[in-house]
Design an enzyme around this catalytic site. Structure first.
Site, mmCIF file in Angstrom:
data_model
loop_
_atom_site.group_PDB
_atom_site.id
_atom_site.type_symbol
_atom_site.label_atom_id
_atom_site.label_comp_id
_atom_site.label_asym_id
_atom_site.label_seq_id
_atom_site.Cartn_x
_atom_site.Cartn_y
_atom_site.Cartn_z
ATOM 1 N N ALA A 206 27.414 -31.909 33.900
ATOM 2 C CA ALA A 206 28.840 -31.585 33.744
ATOM 3 C C ALA A 206 29.493 -31.470 35.113
ATOM 4 C CB ALA A 206 28.994 -30.268 32.998
ATOM 5 N N HIS A 207 30.524 -32.270 35.330
ATOM 6 C CA HIS A 207 31.261 -32.138 36.595
ATOM 7 C C HIS A 207 32.739 -32.484 36.471
ATOM 8 C CE1 HIS A 207 30.648 -36.474 36.621
ATOM 9 N NE2 HIS A 207 31.617 -36.553 37.498
ATOM 10 N N ARG A 208 33.192 -32.893 35.261
ATOM 11 C CA ARG A 208 34.618 -33.250 35.109
ATOM 12 C C ARG A 208 35.490 -32.025 35.327
ATOM 13 N NH1 ARG A 208 35.091 -38.152 35.839
ATOM 14 N NH2 ARG A 208 33.292 -39.170 34.937
#
Ligand code: UD1
Length: 378
Positions: A206-208
């Site tokens: 997860a990095h958005r």
């Protein structure tokens, strides 16, 4: 001899440029290649280790530009690339993907009337709150040559008024790299290294900004991670952006308390690929991982409301779920219970996309004599 300038800035860019450089460098010598790293990703784990894992040559030029707001990052890369292009003459600039470095290099080159080839053109999520969507729209509108990974991307470009002769459907260079490295991997030793058993664990990334920048987004992720941990072991390599936000919002302790969670630093390309290939399921908000799981035949639960890669849904293993807890858990139970892969992969995701690109570039830019020479050679 034509001079080509290839631009990279972030982790997924390295994976995409590698097969293109290999294909260009293996052709008869009609062109020379210069690799520029903008420096957008700079941590050892996000940058240097990828170069080592891929066997990608050291960039000839590193601009060392990282951090800052979107405008600052984009502007600083633009200024630096403009200087480079003014110091020395280039015949073509090659950019990949949809990150800020891609946009910055394209703007700088096009304004100096240097042609730009965009690899992975035409992808559209339809979601203009994503910085990448803005980058895609702008880069495609002004690039000279557009290379696409799927036919729906061609349609997007035609709909936006791009002349068909600019567009070339060539397949997926990220899959070129994946298939090359997959052949060399010792998957069992990677499983041993992380003390995992094949098909017994989930991978999560997860990095958005929409998932990790706000407390709401991160709390949502945390709930999904807790729910997943009740079902199976989870491997979660932390992107620097995500780690930063977890610390700022004081959520790292709660994450560390989740049972059956292996919290890891960003993994090297080889380790991550090996772990993907043997995972029971992948939960992600990445674009590239939706594509990789499609070719690996691993179920992918995408924690976003949309995708710019619809072919991974229609012809792949991807489910677009958003971040509603119940919805994600239902889908997770369904794939863990009963998942069947039909073995289908999208057209031209076959390991030869970069060779197609190199051939088209040679035909367009290479000297006419190279063809005659080929024919004359016994
Ligand atoms: C960028 C891309 C995104 C891509 C992702 C892959 C844009 C708009 N976004 O997002 O499309 O999916 O890369 O990883 O270009 N940081 C570090 N070390 C690093 C890299 C970043 O600490 O090696 C920090 C930065 O200082 C920044 C934050 O992480 O504070 C975000 O980095 P940035 O490059 O702006 O965007 P990404 O979130 O990595």
């Amino acid at each position: 001899m034509k001079r080509l300038l290839l631009i990279v800035g972030t982790r997924p860019n390295f994976v995409k440029i590698d097969p293109i450089l290999r294909a260009l460098d293996s052709q008869d010598s009609w062109c020379s290649t210069t690799l520029v790293h903008t420096g957008q990703h700079y941590d050892e784990a996000m940058s240097e280790s990828l170069f080592v894992d891929l066997g990608l040559r050291k960039p000839e030029i590193n601009l060392g530009i990282s951090g800052g707001s979107h405008a600052q990052q984009t502007a600083r890369v633009m200024v630096a690339i403009e200087e480079l292009l003014q110091q020395s003459s280039y015949d073509l600039v090659i950019v990949v993907g949809d990150v800020n470095s891609t946009l910055a290099a394209t703007l700088a080159a096009v304004k100096l009337q240097i042609p730009v080839a965009h690899i992975e053109a035409g992808l559209r999520s339809g979601d203009r709150t994503m910085p990448e969507e803005i980058n895609r729209l702008c880069v495609d509108a002004i690039s000279t040559m557009l290379f696409t990974t799927s036919r729906d991307a061609n349609d997007n470009l035609y709909r936006e008024g791009v002349p068909p002769d600019k567009v070339h459907f060539v397949g997926n260079v990220m899959i070129d790299t994946m298939l090359r490295i997959l052949r060399e991997l010792d998957r069992n030793s990677v499983l041993e290294k992380y003390a995992l058993t094949a098909k017994n664990y989930a991978i999560l990334t997860a990095h958005r900004p929409s998932n990790v920048d706000s407390a709401d987004g991160l709390n949502n992720m945390l709930k999904i991670i807790q729910g997943t941990g009740q079902r199976l072991e989870i491997v979660f390599p932390l992107h620097p952006r995500t780690l930063q936000r977890l610390k700022e919002l004081d959520l790292l302790n709660r994450l560390q308390a989740v049972k059956r969670l292996k919290l890891l630093p960003p993994l090297g390309y080889r380790d991550f690929l090996a772990l993907q290939a043997d995972a029971a399921v992948v939960l992600t908000d990445s674009g590239g991982i939706q594509e990789e799981t499609t070719v690996l035949g691993i179920p992918c639960l995408t924690l976003r409301e949309n995708t710019e890669r619809p072919i991974t849904v229609s012809e792949g293993t991807n489910l677009i779920l958003g971040t509603d807890y119940e919805r994600v858990m239902q889908a997770l139970d369904a794939v863990l219970d009963n998942f069947h892969w039909n073995g289908q992969t999208p057209e031209y995701w076959d390991g030869h996309a970069a060779a197609r690109i190199a051939e088209i570039l040679r035909k367009k830019l290479g000297p006419a004599w190279s063809h005659h020479q080929d024919v004359a050679t016994p």
